[in-house]
Design a protein around this motif. Sequence first.
Motif, PDB file in Angstrom:
ATOM      1  N   VAL A  56       0.845  -1.189   0.000  1.00  0.00           N
ATOM      2  CA  VAL A  56       0.000   0.000   0.000  1.00  0.00           C
ATOM      3  C   VAL A  56       0.884   1.243   0.000  1.00  0.00           C
ATOM      4  O   VAL A  56       1.864   1.310   0.736  1.00  0.00           O
ATOM      5  CB  VAL A  56      -0.891   0.006   1.261  1.00  0.00           C
ATOM      6  CG1 VAL A  56      -1.718   1.270   1.322  1.00  0.00           C
ATOM      7  CG2 VAL A  56      -1.780  -1.213   1.285  1.00  0.00           C
ATOM      8  N   LEU A  57       0.536   2.205  -0.813  1.00  0.00           N
ATOM      9  CA  LEU A  57       1.223   3.487  -0.820  1.00  0.00           C
ATOM     10  C   LEU A  57       0.294   4.517  -0.186  1.00  0.00           C
ATOM     11  O   LEU A  57      -0.810   4.755  -0.668  1.00  0.00           O
ATOM     12  CB  LEU A  57       1.597   3.897  -2.243  1.00  0.00           C
ATOM     13  CG  LEU A  57       2.572   2.937  -2.927  1.00  0.00           C
ATOM     14  CD1 LEU A  57       2.790   3.339  -4.366  1.00  0.00           C
ATOM     15  CD2 LEU A  57       3.884   2.893  -2.177  1.00  0.00           C
ATOM     16  N   HIS A  58       0.713   5.131   0.888  1.00  0.00           N
ATOM     17  CA  HIS A  58      -0.122   6.028   1.682  1.00  0.00           C
ATOM     18  C   HIS A  58      -0.477   7.308   0.935  1.00  0.00           C
ATOM     19  O   HIS A  58       0.388   7.979   0.395  1.00  0.00           O
ATOM     20  CB  HIS A  58       0.617   6.349   2.985  1.00  0.00           C
ATOM     21  CG  HIS A  58      -0.211   7.084   3.970  1.00  0.00           C
ATOM     22  ND1 HIS A  58      -0.046   8.421   4.198  1.00  0.00           N
ATOM     23  CD2 HIS A  58      -1.215   6.666   4.782  1.00  0.00           C
ATOM     24  CE1 HIS A  58      -0.904   8.803   5.124  1.00  0.00           C
ATOM     25  NE2 HIS A  58      -1.622   7.756   5.489  1.00  0.00           N
ATOM     26  N   HIS A  59      -1.758   7.636   0.900  1.00  0.00           N
ATOM     27  CA  HIS A  59      -2.309   8.873   0.319  1.00  0.00           C
ATOM     28  C   HIS A  59      -1.820   9.148  -1.099  1.00  0.00           C
ATOM     29  O   HIS A  59      -1.351  10.237  -1.405  1.00  0.00           O
ATOM     30  CB  HIS A  59      -2.004  10.069   1.223  1.00  0.00           C
ATOM     31  CG  HIS A  59      -2.923  10.127   2.389  1.00  0.00           C
ATOM     32  ND1 HIS A  59      -4.160  10.705   2.335  1.00  0.00           N
ATOM     33  CD2 HIS A  59      -2.803   9.631   3.640  1.00  0.00           C
ATOM     34  CE1 HIS A  59      -4.762  10.590   3.503  1.00  0.00           C
ATOM     35  NE2 HIS A  59      -3.955   9.938   4.313  1.00  0.00           N
ATOM     36  N   ASN A  60      -1.949   8.177  -1.962  1.00  0.00           N
ATOM     37  CA  ASN A  60      -1.521   8.346  -3.342  1.00  0.00           C
ATOM     38  C   ASN A  60      -2.645   7.896  -4.262  1.00  0.00           C
ATOM     39  O   ASN A  60      -3.025   6.739  -4.252  1.00  0.00           O
ATOM     40  CB  ASN A  60      -0.252   7.522  -3.585  1.00  0.00           C
ATOM     41  CG  ASN A  60       0.390   7.844  -4.910  1.00  0.00           C
ATOM     42  OD1 ASN A  60      -0.256   8.374  -5.807  1.00  0.00           O
ATOM     43  ND2 ASN A  60       1.651   7.510  -5.030  1.00  0.00           N
ATOM     44  N   GLN A  61      -3.186   8.832  -5.075  1.00  0.00           N
ATOM     45  CA  GLN A  61      -4.266   8.495  -5.992  1.00  0.00           C
ATOM     46  C   GLN A  61      -3.756   7.823  -7.261  1.00  0.00           C
ATOM     47  O   GLN A  61      -4.536   7.249  -8.008  1.00  0.00           O
ATOM     48  CB  GLN A  61      -5.064   9.742  -6.351  1.00  0.00           C
ATOM     49  CG  GLN A  61      -5.954  10.211  -5.213  1.00  0.00           C
ATOM     50  CD  GLN A  61      -6.743  11.429  -5.604  1.00  0.00           C
ATOM     51  OE1 GLN A  61      -6.187  12.501  -5.795  1.00  0.00           O
ATOM     52  NE2 GLN A  61      -8.033  11.258  -5.741  1.00  0.00           N
ATOM     53  N   SER A  62      -2.500   7.920  -7.541  1.00  0.00           N
ATOM     54  CA  SER A  62      -1.889   7.258  -8.692  1.00  0.00           C
ATOM     55  C   SER A  62      -0.727   6.402  -8.201  1.00  0.00           C
ATOM     56  O   SER A  62       0.433   6.684  -8.487  1.00  0.00           O
ATOM     57  CB  SER A  62      -1.392   8.285  -9.708  1.00  0.00           C
ATOM     58  OG  SER A  62      -2.454   9.053 -10.192  1.00  0.00           O
ATOM     59  N   PRO A  63      -1.039   5.343  -7.447  1.00  0.00           N
ATOM     60  CA  PRO A  63       0.046   4.547  -6.856  1.00  0.00           C
ATOM     61  C   PRO A  63       0.841   3.796  -7.916  1.00  0.00           C
ATOM     62  O   PRO A  63       0.306   3.381  -8.940  1.00  0.00           O
ATOM     63  CB  PRO A  63      -0.698   3.581  -5.932  1.00  0.00           C
ATOM     64  CG  PRO A  63      -2.060   3.482  -6.510  1.00  0.00           C
ATOM     65  CD  PRO A  63      -2.355   4.805  -7.123  1.00  0.00           C
ATOM     66  N   GLU A  64       2.110   3.661  -7.669  1.00  0.00           N
ATOM     67  CA  GLU A  64       2.977   2.826  -8.486  1.00  0.00           C
ATOM     68  C   GLU A  64       3.332   1.615  -7.644  1.00  0.00           C
ATOM     69  O   GLU A  64       3.912   1.748  -6.576  1.00  0.00           O
ATOM     70  CB  GLU A  64       4.224   3.593  -8.907  1.00  0.00           C
ATOM     71  CG  GLU A  64       3.910   4.727  -9.859  1.00  0.00           C
ATOM     72  CD  GLU A  64       5.159   5.418 -10.367  1.00  0.00           C
ATOM     73  OE1 GLU A  64       6.226   4.778 -10.405  1.00  0.00           O
ATOM     74  OE2 GLU A  64       5.058   6.591 -10.733  1.00  0.00           O
ATOM     75  N   PHE A  65       2.955   0.451  -8.137  1.00  0.00           N
ATOM     76  CA  PHE A  65       3.211  -0.791  -7.423  1.00  0.00           C
ATOM     77  C   PHE A  65       4.515  -1.379  -7.946  1.00  0.00           C
ATOM     78  O   PHE A  65       4.679  -1.575  -9.138  1.00  0.00           O
ATOM     79  CB  PHE A  65       2.054  -1.769  -7.629  1.00  0.00           C
ATOM     80  CG  PHE A  65       0.739  -1.243  -7.148  1.00  0.00           C
ATOM     81  CD1 PHE A  65       0.436  -1.252  -5.798  1.00  0.00           C
ATOM     82  CD2 PHE A  65      -0.196  -0.746  -8.028  1.00  0.00           C
ATOM     83  CE1 PHE A  65      -0.784  -0.766  -5.339  1.00  0.00           C
ATOM     84  CE2 PHE A  65      -1.415  -0.260  -7.583  1.00  0.00           C
ATOM     85  CZ  PHE A  65      -1.709  -0.273  -6.237  1.00  0.00           C
ATOM     86  N   TYR A  66       5.447  -1.660  -7.037  1.00  0.00           N
ATOM     87  CA  TYR A  66       6.769  -2.128  -7.434  1.00  0.00           C
ATOM     88  C   TYR A  66       6.976  -3.616  -7.204  1.00  0.00           C
ATOM     89  O   TYR A  66       8.061  -4.119  -7.404  1.00  0.00           O
ATOM     90  CB  TYR A  66       7.850  -1.333  -6.695  1.00  0.00           C
ATOM     91  CG  TYR A  66       7.823   0.128  -7.052  1.00  0.00           C
ATOM     92  CD1 TYR A  66       8.290   0.560  -8.284  1.00  0.00           C
ATOM     93  CD2 TYR A  66       7.307   1.071  -6.170  1.00  0.00           C
ATOM     94  CE1 TYR A  66       8.265   1.899  -8.628  1.00  0.00           C
ATOM     95  CE2 TYR A  66       7.274   2.414  -6.513  1.00  0.00           C
ATOM     96  CZ  TYR A  66       7.755   2.819  -7.743  1.00  0.00           C
ATOM     97  OH  TYR A  66       7.713   4.139  -8.080  1.00  0.00           O
TER      98      TYR A  66
END
Length: 102
Positions: A56-66
């Motif tokens: 999970v990336l905190h407070h990101n509307q366009s997260p990049e999953f690595y």
Amino acid sequence: RRSSDLYDNQKTFAKARNIAVCIEFRDSDDSDSCALKCIYGKPGGPLFTSSAYAVVLHHNQSPEFYDEIKIELPIHLQEKHHLLFSFFHVSCDINSKGKIGR
């Protein structure tokens, strides 16, 4: 032996934050079908699992999953085989008493 590496790079969400994703490989959309155990597990766990989760990336509307997900594909792929991506919100709120909100 057939395997595939999956990289789930980026997805944009209009009003969502704290997005996580679950990835499954399925052989049917039937309501009683289960994910196939063909996704390589994490080190120290079982060799194969039925699902993989991206961080999970905190407070990101366009997260990049690595995260990299490796899948052992069936020898004979069928028309109904598919990847299922389930996106969901993870609550990170902490209320005034220090307990995690749900």
